[in-house]
Write a protein that holds these residues in place. Structure first.
Motif, PDB file in Angstrom:
ATOM      1  N   GLN A 149      54.103   3.770  55.280  1.00 26.08           N
ATOM      2  CA  GLN A 149      54.084   2.856  56.420  1.00 26.08           C
ATOM      3  C   GLN A 149      54.299   3.609  57.731  1.00 26.08           C
ATOM      4  O   GLN A 149      55.199   4.444  57.846  1.00 26.08           O
ATOM      5  N   PHE A 150      53.459   3.285  58.711  1.00 33.39           N
ATOM      6  CA  PHE A 150      53.526   3.937  60.018  1.00 33.39           C
ATOM      7  C   PHE A 150      54.531   3.213  60.903  1.00 33.39           C
ATOM      8  O   PHE A 150      54.490   1.987  61.053  1.00 33.39           O
ATOM      9  N   CYS A 151      55.445   3.985  61.487  1.00 29.10           N
ATOM     10  CA  CYS A 151      56.452   3.458  62.410  1.00 29.10           C
ATOM     11  C   CYS A 151      56.173   4.055  63.787  1.00 29.10           C
ATOM     12  O   CYS A 151      55.946   5.261  63.908  1.00 29.10           O
ATOM     13  N   VAL A 152      56.203   3.249  64.835  1.00 27.57           N
ATOM     14  CA  VAL A 152      55.705   3.717  66.126  1.00 27.57           C
ATOM     15  C   VAL A 152      56.627   3.347  67.284  1.00 27.57           C
ATOM     16  O   VAL A 152      57.251   2.280  67.302  1.00 27.57           O
ATOM     17  N   LEU A 153      56.678   4.264  68.241  1.00 25.15           N
ATOM     18  CA  LEU A 153      57.336   4.047  69.526  1.00 25.15           C
ATOM     19  C   LEU A 153      56.294   4.296  70.609  1.00 25.15           C
ATOM     20  O   LEU A 153      55.654   5.345  70.628  1.00 25.15           O
ATOM     21  N   ALA A 154      56.083   3.327  71.497  1.00 26.17           N
ATOM     22  CA  ALA A 154      55.157   3.495  72.613  1.00 26.17           C
ATOM     23  C   ALA A 154      55.882   3.117  73.897  1.00 26.17           C
ATOM     24  O   ALA A 154      56.569   2.091  73.951  1.00 26.17           O
ATOM     25  N   ILE A 155      55.725   3.958  74.912  1.00 27.08           N
ATOM     26  CA  ILE A 155      56.387   3.713  76.191  1.00 27.08           C
ATOM     27  C   ILE A 155      55.365   3.889  77.304  1.00 27.08           C
ATOM     28  O   ILE A 155      54.663   4.900  77.369  1.00 27.08           O
ATOM     29  N   VAL A 156      55.282   2.903  78.180  1.00 30.29           N
ATOM     30  CA  VAL A 156      54.388   2.997  79.325  1.00 30.29           C
ATOM     31  C   VAL A 156      54.972   2.187  80.477  1.00 30.29           C
ATOM     32  O   VAL A 156      55.317   1.019  80.314  1.00 30.29           O
ATOM     33  N   ASP A 157      55.140   2.856  81.615  1.00 26.77           N
ATOM     34  CA  ASP A 157      55.638   2.197  82.826  1.00 26.77           C
ATOM     35  C   ASP A 157      56.901   1.383  82.573  1.00 26.77           C
ATOM     36  O   ASP A 157      57.052   0.258  83.050  1.00 26.77           O
ATOM     37  N   GLY A 158      57.819   1.952  81.805  1.00 28.38           N
ATOM     38  CA  GLY A 158      59.078   1.267  81.541  1.00 28.38           C
ATOM     39  C   GLY A 158      59.032   0.295  80.376  1.00 28.38           C
ATOM     40  O   GLY A 158      60.075  -0.140  79.891  1.00 28.38           O
ATOM     41  N   TYR A 159      57.842  -0.072  79.911  1.00 29.58           N
ATOM     42  CA  TYR A 159      57.713  -0.963  78.760  1.00 29.58           C
ATOM     43  C   TYR A 159      57.895  -0.161  77.481  1.00 29.58           C
ATOM     44  O   TYR A 159      57.283   0.888  77.296  1.00 29.58           O
ATOM     45  N   THR A 160      58.735  -0.657  76.589  1.00 31.14           N
ATOM     46  CA  THR A 160      59.036   0.039  75.342  1.00 31.14           C
ATOM     47  C   THR A 160      58.674  -0.833  74.146  1.00 31.14           C
ATOM     48  O   THR A 160      59.158  -1.957  74.030  1.00 31.14           O
ATOM     49  N   HIS A 161      57.805  -0.299  73.292  1.00 34.21           N
ATOM     50  CA  HIS A 161      57.406  -1.008  72.076  1.00 34.21           C
ATOM     51  C   HIS A 161      57.871  -0.200  70.875  1.00 34.21           C
ATOM     52  O   HIS A 161      57.544   0.971  70.744  1.00 34.21           O
ATOM     53  N   GLN A 162      58.643  -0.829  69.999  1.00 37.73           N
ATOM     54  CA  GLN A 162      59.117  -0.179  68.779  1.00 37.73           C
ATOM     55  C   GLN A 162      58.758  -1.059  67.590  1.00 37.73           C
ATOM     56  O   GLN A 162      58.995  -2.264  67.616  1.00 37.73           O
ATOM     57  N   GLU A 163      58.198  -0.438  66.564  1.00 35.23           N
ATOM     58  CA  GLU A 163      57.763  -1.234  65.420  1.00 35.23           C
ATOM     59  C   GLU A 163      57.861  -0.434  64.129  1.00 35.23           C
ATOM     60  O   GLU A 163      57.290   0.645  64.005  1.00 35.23           O
ATOM     61  N   LEU A 164      58.593  -0.967  63.179  1.00 36.38           N
ATOM     62  CA  LEU A 164      58.635  -0.431  61.823  1.00 36.38           C
ATOM     63  C   LEU A 164      57.529  -1.099  61.010  1.00 36.38           C
ATOM     64  O   LEU A 164      57.220  -2.274  61.212  1.00 36.38           O
ATOM     65  N   ASN A 165      56.935  -0.354  60.098  1.00 30.72           N
ATOM     66  CA  ASN A 165      55.905  -0.912  59.216  1.00 30.72           C
ATOM     67  C   ASN A 165      54.733  -1.508  60.001  1.00 30.72           C
ATOM     68  O   ASN A 165      54.240  -2.594  59.695  1.00 30.72           O
ATOM     69  N   ALA A 166      54.301  -0.792  61.037  1.00 33.56           N
ATOM     70  CA  ALA A 166      53.219  -1.293  61.879  1.00 33.56           C
ATOM     71  C   ALA A 166      51.900  -1.344  61.127  1.00 33.56           C
ATOM     72  O   ALA A 166      51.145  -2.314  61.251  1.00 33.56           O
TER      73      ALA A 166
END
Length: 215
Positions: A149-166
């Motif tokens: 399972q792919f786990c991801v962190l994405a950050i752009v212009d202060g926005y933070t997206h974190q997702e386990l099991n994406a």
């Protein structure tokens, strides 16, 4: 109080404890709230102390991912201690002495360490489709599994997206849709990802990339 605005942790603004999250000249920065100090220290001592505080604040912000990312060390040290140790010796943090501010190079931030064979990733960010797309090869190597399972962190212009099991490895792609207007042409975005075995016992080292938002 820090402001958050996404399904998992969100758009970080404001402060956590004595640490303030903000942006400066397009960069994500973490700054310690000034306090009255009875026993002054040298500039280097103050810088080192504020780095420690900034790292703890970032670790708390990334808590949805870090306990999983460092779970193979769970029997030896805590996920917080391992995060602090690893990111103390890389280029994840830089100090602006003039502005007494710690900045974060998110593509260098380590969010996982483990024995699962690592997988390089690539990413694109499109303002037109308002999408961050992460790609990787679907071929399994070593101890990898198609159902990792792919786990991801994405950050752009202060926005933070974190997702386990994406997504699972065999899909080869993960798409993230930030809030409308977050992706600005020419702006910067950061993606860091790692894989977790189907049984959840093993993770790979995280790999981060920096990218520029296109039209």
């Amino acid at each position: 109080m820090a402001q958050v605005n996404n399904p998992i942790i969100g758009h970080a603004r404001g402060k956590v404890g004595s640490v303030v999250f903000s942006t400066w000249k397009g960069k994500n920065i973490i700054k310690e709230k000034p306090a009255t100090v009875a026993n002054p220290r040298t500039a280097n001592q103050v810088a080192n102390r504020s780095r420690f505080v900034a790292m703890i604040a970032l670790a708390k912000l990334l808590r949805p991912l870090l306990p999983t990312g460092f779970r193979e060390y769970a029997s030896k040290v805590t996920w917080m201690n391992r995060f602090m140790t690893v990111n103390s010796s890389n280029d994840a943090f830089y100090y602006d002495l003039m502005n007494t501010t710690w900045g974060v190079n998110y593509q260098y931030v380590v969010i996982s360490e483990g024995s699962l064979f690592p997988t390089p990733i690539s990413a694109t960010a499109s303002a037109g489709s308002n999408t961050i797309t992460v790609n990787w090869t679907t071929l399994s190597n070593g101890n990898q599994n198609n159902l990792d399972q792919f786990c991801v962190l994405a950050i752009v212009d202060g926005y933070t997206h974190q997702e386990l099991n994406a997504e699972v490895r065999e899909t080869g792609v993960c798409e993230i849709t930030p809030p409308t207007g977050t992706l600005i042409v020419g702006g910067n975005a950061y993606v860091t990802g790692f894989f977790k075995s189907p049984d959840g016992l093993k993770v790979s080292n995280s790999i981060g990339v920096s990218l520029q938002v296109t039209a």
